[in-house]
Design an enzyme around this catalytic site. Structure first.
Site, PDB file in Angstrom:
ATOM      1  N   GLY A 289       0.812  -1.113   0.058  1.00  0.00           N
ATOM      2  CA  GLY A 289       0.259  -0.542  -0.096  1.00  0.00           C
ATOM      3  C   GLY A 289       1.410   1.279  -0.008  1.00  0.00           C
TER       4      GLY A 289
ATOM      5  N   ASP B 196       3.933  -1.947  13.529  1.00  0.00           N
ATOM      6  CA  ASP B 196       3.439  -3.009  12.509  1.00  0.00           C
ATOM      7  C   ASP B 196       4.382  -4.505  12.912  1.00  0.00           C
ATOM      8  OD1 ASP B 196       1.346  -3.228  10.749  1.00  0.00           O
ATOM      9  OD2 ASP B 196       3.151  -2.174   9.182  1.00  0.00           O
TER      10      ASP B 196
END
Length: 613
Positions: A324, A437
């Protein structure tokens, strides 16, 4: 004819103008404050982790006249609930500055099988979906039949027939459940875009549950074409008359002040001499970013032009991957060193994630942290140059369809290396870095399968003494996000959020995902860690006959550590230094962790936790 012309002298008027502006700003604020103090004294209230709840919401100790009709918040065991179009929603966040709130359907909170099939419809007179939101739709199909056998995106509900299945797909219902499949009913639910991407790559029941719990953003009218009116009561109507006058006067004076300040700054800037080295830098519009980047002197000599990036990557000829954020390309420096160049998607934004990554990773130097060799910031062209990792990322070796599976000893060394890298980020840097993350895709492997933590775009810097972080919105990847990031009812966000993500990754490394898929087929009512716990703990705690093989002991140890790390209460999770100690110690020295629970505890368990720090 010879009289001297009068010279304009602005100085005598500056003090009256300044005094006028100060009084004009102070008086309306003071008057408005007195009015607010006279009515709705119980205006702000709190429910769970959401504080200072004000207009248009009402409920609890905030009386009905101080809110709007469709905005009653019912505080249910510390969870604010809001009824919208006959559906009950859990309110997870409220942003009063933007008139937005993040909500999740209560009937889909812990299971994708609602008692009544209602589509997600918001009241258009009160709310709207955010026009530029990252939220996407997920469609749940019920009472389906298929001639394709077992599907990866199916789930069961209580009362289903023998040959009846239920399916989920990303996107709207118009795309249909698929060829060869017929379904009687369906509902669509908005979820976060990150959740949609996770469902596309990992179509499983536990990822679906996390996606539905992530919620979606809506906005109440107030910044758009209409405004929510205040309740019509005599005291409030009087207040509104005064407030409209105050608002008009304040806006007018504020406009004058802004124009005056702009003219003053413009004239002052004209009088400032230009730097002798001024050459018309084409990146002057990015000056704040330039200043931030130049604060890291070690990186100043490693800055590349975009033309150099194209040359290093041979015009982006060898693509390694895509996400992304953008794409990653293989490149080679003039000295022959192989590199991986992450080229971010072109944007006109302030480059927050780019700055965040450079700012975070430039503070690190550890064998288990990827090495940043340089960067490019050229107008809206942004790239990061990393050392090349020939074995790519960990997810290529632990997914169910991986071409090459790693042995348990190598997986153990990878888990230990990542733990040491996180321990370094949390305790050994001058500023604590929380990654936010941690997942297999962000663990890179060199030629010897030494793990390197990468992708610091969501990282957050904080002082070591700070235990709780201020984080707006959910950040991370569905399936690895700690529950307190979704809802503060589970506890405060801290470095323990990284510990949870690490634990989920370790469980995946030792095959818990595969077990979860098998269990999920049997029932959709159970929380993923609960079922894995019930399947695995009897195996981990069984008594050996004479000895435990080294590989078997390593697997058991990783299961125990994984379950300790995914405890729902952050205080029950160990710090990464303790994780390293458990992995390097003996199996017998690790206590059996309690079963993780889906819902937040009614009372804190910190006083009973062996890891409450």
């Amino acid at each position: 004819m010879n009289a001297k012309p009068k010279m304009y002298n602005p100085k005598p008027k500056q003090k009256p103008i300044l005094l006028f502006i100060l009084l004009s700003i102070h008086f309306p604020c003071f008057f408005s404050q007195q009015l607010n103090n006279s009515f709705c004294r119980n205006e702000p209230f709190q429910c769970g982790s959401i504080r200072n709840i004000t207009y248009p919401f009402w409920g609890g100790r905030r009386p009905r006249p101080c809110g709007h009709q469709g905005f009653q918040l019912v505080c249910n065991s510390g969870v604010p609930m809001l009824n919208i179009s006959e559906l009950s929603y859990r309110v997870q966040e409220i942003d009063f500055s933007a008139n937005t709130l993040r909500v999740a359907r209560q009937d889909l909170w812990s299971k994708p099988c609602p008692e009544v099939l209602h589509n997600t419809i918001i009241d258009p007179d009160l709310f709207r979906y955010l026009p530029k939101s990252d939220d996407r739709n997920v469609t749940l199909y019920f009472n389906c039949t298929s001639d394709q056998g077992r599907l990866s995106n199916q789930f069961r509900c209580d009362g289903d027939g023998v040959n009846t299945i239920n399916l989920f797909r990303t996107g709207d219902a118009s795309s249909g459940p698929g060829s060869g499949i017929t379904c009687n009913n369906n509902i669509s639910v908005p979820v976060n875009r990150t959740a949609v991407e996770s469902l596309r790559t990992q179509p499983s029941i536990y990822v679906l549950r996390d996606a539905l719990a992530s919620g979606f953003w809506i906005q109440w009218w107030g910044n758009g074409k209409q405004y929510l009116p205040r309740p019509s009561s005599a005291p409030e109507e009087g207040i509104q008359g005064y407030k409209r006058i105050i608002l008009g006067v304040t806006l007018g004076i504020t406009g004058i002040a802004i124009v005056s300040t702009t003219i003053y700054c413009w004239q002052r800037r004209r009088r400032l001499p230009k730097s002798p080295n001024h050459r018309g830098n084409p990146n002057q519009g990015n000056q704040p970013v330039e200043n931030i980047l130049l604060q890291h002197g070690s990186l100043a000599s490693k800055r590349y032009k975009y033309s150099e990036i194209k040359k290093i990557t041979k015009s982006f000829n060898d693509k390694l991957g895509q996400g992304g954020y953008g794409s990653v390309y293989k490149g080679i420096l003039p000295d022959g060193c192989l590199v991986a160049v992450k080229v971010l998607i072109e944007t006109d934004s302030n480059g927050e994630e780019f700055i965040n990554e450079v700012n975070s990773i430039s503070r690190t130097s550890h064998v288990n942290i990827v090495n940043l060799l340089g960067f490019c910031y050229d107008r809206n062209k942004r790239a990061l140059v990393y050392e090349f990792m020939p074995n790519k990322s960990l997810d290529k070796f632990i997914s169910s369809n991986a071409n090459c599976q790693l042995d348990k000893e190598t997986l153990y060394k990878i888990a230990l290396g990542v733990a040491k890298g996180l321990e370094y980020l949390h305790t050994s840097c001058n500023t604590r870095i929380v990654h936010f993350d941690i997942k297999p895709q962000n663990i890179l492997l060199d030629e010897d399968f030494c793990p390197k933590i990468s992708d610091f775009g969501l990282a957050k810097l904080c002082k070591k003494k700070e235990s709780i972080l201020s984080v707006l919105g959910a950040r991370g990847t569905i399936g690895y996000i700690a529950p307190e990031i979704f809802s503060r009812n589970f506890g405060g966000v801290s470095h323990k959020s990284d510990v949870y993500s690490y634990g989920m990754m370790v469980l995946e490394m030792v095959g818990a995902r595969n077990i979860g898929e098998t269990v999920a087929i049997q029932s959709s009512e159970n929380y993923f860690p609960d079922k894995i716990y019930e399947e695995v703990i009897p195996y981990v705690t069984r008594k050996p006959d004479d000895f435990i093989e080294e590989e078997d002991e390593t697997t058991r140890k990783m299961f125990l550590v994984g379950f300790w790390c995914i405890q729902t209460n952050p205080a029950d999770r160990p710090a990464m230094s303790k994780v390293v100690e458990m992995l390097e110690g003996s199996l017998q020295s690790i206590q059996i962790p309690p079963k993780p629970f889906l819902f937040p505890p009614m009372v804190t368990r910190q006083e009973f936790s062996p890891f409450g720090h």
